[in-house]
Each structure stands twice: as C-alpha cells, then as structure tokens.
Enzyme design. Sequence first.
Site, mmCIF file in Angstrom:
data_model
loop_
_atom_site.group_PDB
_atom_site.id
_atom_site.type_symbol
_atom_site.label_atom_id
_atom_site.label_comp_id
_atom_site.label_asym_id
_atom_site.label_seq_id
_atom_site.Cartn_x
_atom_site.Cartn_y
_atom_site.Cartn_z
ATOM 1 N N SER A 406 148.823 10.018 39.980
ATOM 2 C CA SER A 406 149.843 10.926 39.467
ATOM 3 C C SER A 406 151.231 10.319 39.552
ATOM 4 O O SER A 406 152.160 10.830 38.920
ATOM 5 C CB SER A 406 149.823 12.244 40.246
ATOM 6 O OG SER A 406 150.121 12.022 41.612
ATOM 7 N N HIS A 427 145.915 10.987 34.016
ATOM 8 C CA HIS A 427 146.314 11.916 35.070
ATOM 9 C C HIS A 427 145.851 13.319 34.701
ATOM 10 O O HIS A 427 146.507 14.029 33.936
ATOM 11 C CB HIS A 427 147.830 11.887 35.264
ATOM 12 C CG HIS A 427 148.309 12.864 36.283
ATOM 13 N ND1 HIS A 427 149.548 13.455 36.236
ATOM 14 C CD2 HIS A 427 147.702 13.377 37.387
ATOM 15 C CE1 HIS A 427 149.688 14.285 37.253
ATOM 16 N NE2 HIS A 427 148.574 14.248 37.959
ATOM 17 N N GLU A 439 147.872 13.607 31.281
ATOM 18 C CA GLU A 439 148.891 12.608 30.951
ATOM 19 C C GLU A 439 148.201 11.267 30.745
ATOM 20 O O GLU A 439 147.501 10.783 31.639
ATOM 21 C CB GLU A 439 149.934 12.524 32.068
ATOM 22 C CG GLU A 439 150.820 13.759 32.147
ATOM 23 C CD GLU A 439 151.877 13.668 33.237
ATOM 24 O OE1 GLU A 439 153.043 13.987 32.966
ATOM 25 O OE2 GLU A 439 151.516 13.291 34.380
ATOM 26 N N ASN A 477 155.858 15.373 36.806
ATOM 27 C CA ASN A 477 156.447 15.228 38.137
ATOM 28 C C ASN A 477 157.899 14.758 38.069
ATOM 29 O O ASN A 477 158.740 15.171 38.876
ATOM 30 C CB ASN A 477 155.638 14.255 38.979
ATOM 31 C CG ASN A 477 154.356 14.881 39.506
ATOM 32 O OD1 ASN A 477 154.086 16.044 39.280
ATOM 33 N ND2 ASN A 477 153.573 14.089 40.212
#
Length: 591
Positions: A406, A427, A439, A477
């Site tokens: 991640s 991800h 992702e 993130n």
Amino acid sequence: MMSDPRPLTGIVGLGTVGEAFMRLAHQAGHRVVAVDTAPDALVRVGNRLKALTTDAAESVVLTHEVAELTDASLVIEAVPDDLAVKTDVLRQIGEVSQAPVLTTTAALSVPHLAIASGRPETIVGLRFLVPPGPAGAVELVPTALTSQATQSAADALINGLGLARVEIGTGPAADATALVMAYLNQSVAFLDAGHSTRDDIDTAMRLGCGLPAGPLCLLDIIGLDTAHATLTRLHQQTGDTSFTPAPLLTHMVESGYLGRKTGEGFYLYDEGGRSGGDEPDDPATTGRPVRTVAVIGSGVMARGIAEATATGGHPTLLVARSGEKAETALAAIAESLMRAVRRGKISAQQKAAALPLLAPATDMRAAADHDLIIEAVAEDLDVKRSIFSRLGAVATPGAILATTTSSLSVTACAQASGRPADVVGLHFFNPAPVLRLVELIRTNDTADDVFAGARAFVAGLGKTTVSCPDRAGFIVNSLLFPYLGSAVNLLQRPGTDIEATDTAVRHGFGHPMGPFELLDTIGLDVSLAIQHRLYDQLAQPEHQPAPLLEALVATGALGRKNQRGFRAGGSVQPMALARSRDAVGDLHSFR
C-alpha cells in the site's frame, strides 16, 4: 380569476448555491422569482431550465430586478460571501418585500448581517458546507433577533424542499471546511503534478474512502471561485501554506473555468448541468492473459484476494509458510464465502463453484506455472524483496508478478525479481472480496502488456482500477493522511470537540465517517506508521506525523481494535460504523 395557490419563493444570486435552491424550489412545485444582475448568469440558468423542464417559463421568472420580489412569501439570498455585497442586497430586498429572508453565508456573522439589513427580525442564516441537492443537509442559524414567524417560515421551506435539517455549529463547521478545503487543494496539486488523472483521482477517493464525490468533482460542485476565495481567506487567517491555492486552481479561476455553474471546470457540463463524461481511455493494448493465479501469504489480505480470484472463476493457489497455515487460511475463506451467501452478496452456486478452485501449497515453486503471482505478505520491504527474488527465479517466463503493497516501493520489489518488466503493484482494499477499488501501479520498467493484462484481470473480478506511478501512498493514502493528520493537529488548540468535528464532516460533506472515527477504525498505530512512511519517502510538510498521534500511540491507544482511541472505549456511533463498513470496509488495507 383564481390566484395561483403555489408558494412564491425568491432567489437572489444565481451562482452555484442560488441555482441549487432554484432547482429544489421548482422541483417542489414552487413558483420562483430568480434575480441576478449578470446577464450571462440569467442566460445560462434559463438554458438549463429549458433543458430540464417544459414548464419553466410558467413557474420560474428570471430577472435582474429585485423589485420583482414584492410578492414573494420568502426570499433566499445567495450572493457572494462578501459583507458589503450581502448588506447591500439585504437592504434592497427589505425595500421591496417584508418577507422572511434566508441568508446563505459560510464565513460571515449572521447577527451582523441581520442588523446591517435594517430589519433583523426577518433574517435567519442558512448554513451548508456544499450546495444542497435533494435530501441535502442544511442548518438554520437564527439570531436572538429572529422572529418566531421568520423561523417558522424557514422551517417550512426546508421541509418543503425535502432538505434534512442538521445541527453543526459555527466552530465545527469552520474546522470541517478547513480540513476538507486543504484536501481538495492538495488534490488539485496532485493532478497538476501529473501523479494521476482527473478521473482516477476522483474514482480512487470516492471508492477508496466511500465519499459521495471525488475531490475534483466536488470542487466543480462548490464552484472553483468559491473554493479559491475560501482557501485564500484561510491562508490569510492562518498563514498555513496548505491553504495557498494550487497554481492550477488559480489559473482555472482566472480563465473563467468555475465549475458546474459555468459549464466547465475540471469536467464539462451540458445545458442541464450534467457532467459530460469521463476522459477517453488509453489506446487498447493486448494484455497478457491471466487464467491461473497464485497468492503468496495467508493473512487477511492474502485470504481476501484468494477468495476474490476464486469467486471470479480463477483456479487459485494459496502459498503459506506451513501446511497448517494454508489449511487454516482455506477454512477461513470457506467461512467467509458462507457469510457472503448469508448476506446475499453471492449465491450458493457461486460459493460451490469457488471452493474447488482453491488449493493450498507451502512451497513457492508450486506457483511456478501460474499466469499471475500476487505477493500479499507483511508490509516489510526486506521481506517482500526476498520473495520477489525467489519468484523471479521460479516463475515461468511471461508470468505477471504483483505486489499488494500500500505504500512501499514497487520498483524495489521489481528490481529484486531480476525481471522488472513483469512486475506491477495491485493494491487491493480490504475486505478484498467486497471493495471495488484496486490501485494499479506501474514502474518505469513495467511492460505495456503486463499492465494491460493486470488491468483486464482486475476488471474481470468486477473491480475498478485506478492507475498511478510508483509513488509513496499512491493516490488514496497520499491524499487521505494529510487530512487525517490535520484533524489530529486541531487538538492542539483549546476548544476542539472531537465528536462535533466528526459530525460536521459527516453532515456537512457527506463523508461516511469523520476524521477521528476513521483514525480509530484504521488503527492509530497503523495510521502513524503510514504517516511516517509517507513523510520519510516524500519529505513534504503535509505528511509530517501528527505529534499528538505519536503521543497517543505511545500510551498504548490503538483505536477500535483495543477499545482505546479518540473516544472512550474506541467506540463510534453505530449508524456511522454500519455505513463505514459498507463504504470502506475495515480499512486494514491502509497499512
């Protein structure tokens, strides 16, 4: 001749907010007098009305004359948030009408406006953090001078328009606005830097965080000029550089691209105010075919991915460190499939078809002939590099190798394999069988057919991919954690109310969870680790770990998982928690 029994509602100002209220009033069966001094605004709104309805000419009067409000039973003032401008408009309304007036302001004092209007008993504030649509949330802000008749009329209007009345408060509304505006501003900078595309940024944040709209779409809804003015005001008040408007945002405003209200912003809008659609896809590239899959690992993510691939019809090998771990993982997948059947997520037939496709193994060489090998072990770069070194040696030529990291470097994993052209990042978001977002990360070395094959494979699982380069935090993130860190930093200031801030973000912006609820759910230790990783790799001020989060984790507070977080017992509101599970799962993927 009988008079028209429908209420006559006045709207002054046909920007984003005024047009939103005009549409709601028209849809609720009101006659509307809409006033704006800008001829282009009258033409634009008139064209949109014609595109949406056939009776607009009879029920909506568009004019530049405030005097047309004489017979209105209630007036909504929605001009720009400038004290002098609003004061002048409120006085003009008072000269032609004695009707109650709802003033829409995000930053000005309602008592000040009420007194300046010259008839404070008829003024009530109307607060919302995004322009309201059907069932949108609004807050009435009466003053000590507001008459009961005015407040009753405002209540009746809110109910009649189908809006939801909420309680937010001036301070929490300001905090929520500052947090979200900084996040929106960073999203524009992220786009301008070329880290991802408009559609992928919006899709990532919408699906990855359960948001009602992506950040660039939300800016179009709010109005780019409104957002720019708000950011400028916040920067002037605080000196915080996160509020300095992104150069791209400034350029768009100066060029007249103001969002949905002008028909063009980050998206294009038709005469009805609807988005013109997505960006065109990249030219098609034939991808490497994927039929068989191997998953390396036996933890939560590995089990979830294996469940998703088997349910998607792929023979799936799960490689664990021991036979016991492999069997335990397969038993957990079988139980998860049973729960999915009970919840109606899949059919009993799908479960029955998926189980025979799962097989255990304890030796990585068993994965050698599989088309796709997905590494899903601990978020430790040394461990991952060791696995990729072995995979590079044993995997058949042409196999796609993927890491589920991640936030770690996909490039570092690819280099360790000795065959970097074969490597991508995938991800998944947890729980992988449920959440749609993946992702998809390509390095500078990833082959086009590897990237295309991975994207086709994910699409075949019924999921949505967003593409981004190999950059710490990828999209979600990278944009989420500065927002969460800023929320924690609010606690350094006396008077910050955790619950009120969460409520303001949920009610004002439609987020499934407020920032403190989300931190407790992700895990405070996990959140802190991500902040450190982002800051170590990107060295940008917005990613700096929040000192109070460091201190809280040092006390052993981890959030919901050990019942110690930003709330006593780590609890969150049951309704918010139920919504968050549907929207963003358990969020263990934020590692």
